[in-house]
Scaffold this active site. Sequence first.
Site, PDB file in Angstrom:
ATOM      1  N   VAL A  86       0.807  -1.212   0.000  1.00  0.00           N
ATOM      2  CA  VAL A  86       0.000   0.000   0.000  1.00  0.00           C
ATOM      3  C   VAL A  86       0.847   1.272   0.000  1.00  0.00           C
ATOM      4  O   VAL A  86       0.339   2.350  -0.263  1.00  0.00           O
ATOM      5  CB  VAL A  86      -0.970   0.029   1.203  1.00  0.00           C
ATOM      6  N   HIS A  87       2.123   1.150   0.278  1.00  0.00           N
ATOM      7  CA  HIS A  87       2.989   2.329   0.334  1.00  0.00           C
ATOM      8  C   HIS A  87       3.552   2.621  -1.049  1.00  0.00           C
ATOM      9  O   HIS A  87       3.920   1.705  -1.773  1.00  0.00           O
ATOM     10  CB  HIS A  87       4.131   2.077   1.322  1.00  0.00           C
ATOM     11  N   PRO A  88       3.634   3.897  -1.449  1.00  0.00           N
ATOM     12  CA  PRO A  88       4.263   4.212  -2.726  1.00  0.00           C
ATOM     13  C   PRO A  88       5.672   3.620  -2.770  1.00  0.00           C
ATOM     14  O   PRO A  88       6.395   3.667  -1.777  1.00  0.00           O
ATOM     15  CB  PRO A  88       4.337   5.740  -2.728  1.00  0.00           C
TER      16      PRO A  88
END
Length: 176
Positions: A86-88
Site C-alpha cells: 500500500v505504500h508508494p
Amino acid sequence: MTKAHSEPLLECIPNFSEGVNMAILQKIADSLSSVDGASLLHMDVGSSANRTVMTLAGTPVAVLEATYRGIETAVSLINMEKHQGVHPRMGAVDVCPLVPLQGISMEEVKGLAMKLGKRVGETLGVPVFLYEESASSPSRKSLAFIRKGEYEGIAARMGTPGWKPDFGPHTFNPTA
C-alpha cells in the site's frame, strides 16, 4: 585546550519493498551489518505496507559499503513483478536517504549519494534517480514527484523526455 577530533558519522535509512518474508529481510540486515564501522541500528518491518525501513550509521566509507551490500542483496532477492503493497514504491529499494550526523557536510553527503548511485546503477543494472538534496534538476527535488506513478508507471515515464536516470541503464528493470 584543543577540541577532541570527532570522526565523521553518516546515517542511511534504506526502505526495502519487503515486509512479509523475514528470511529475505534477515539476509538484507546481515548484508547491512557485514561491514566494520557500520552498525544496523533499527529495522521497522511493515507487513501491511509490505515495506521495511532499516537504519544504519557509522563512518561514511563503511556506511556506503554496507548500504551497497544491502541494496545488492535486495535487488537479488526481491521481485517487484510479484510485489504488492500500500505504500508508494519505486523498486526493491524504494528510497535510500543519506543523512549527515557528525563532522560531514551536506555537500559531502551529496557526493557520497552520487558515488553510491553510480555504483548501484553500473554494477547492478538498476536505474537510479537522485532526489531532494542530491537531485540533478529542480523538478526531481520532490520525492512525491519522483514517485508519481509508482513502480507500475516507471517504464512509461522512462520513455518520456526528462526521465533519463541519473545513473544506470535508461531501461526499466522489471524485477528490481
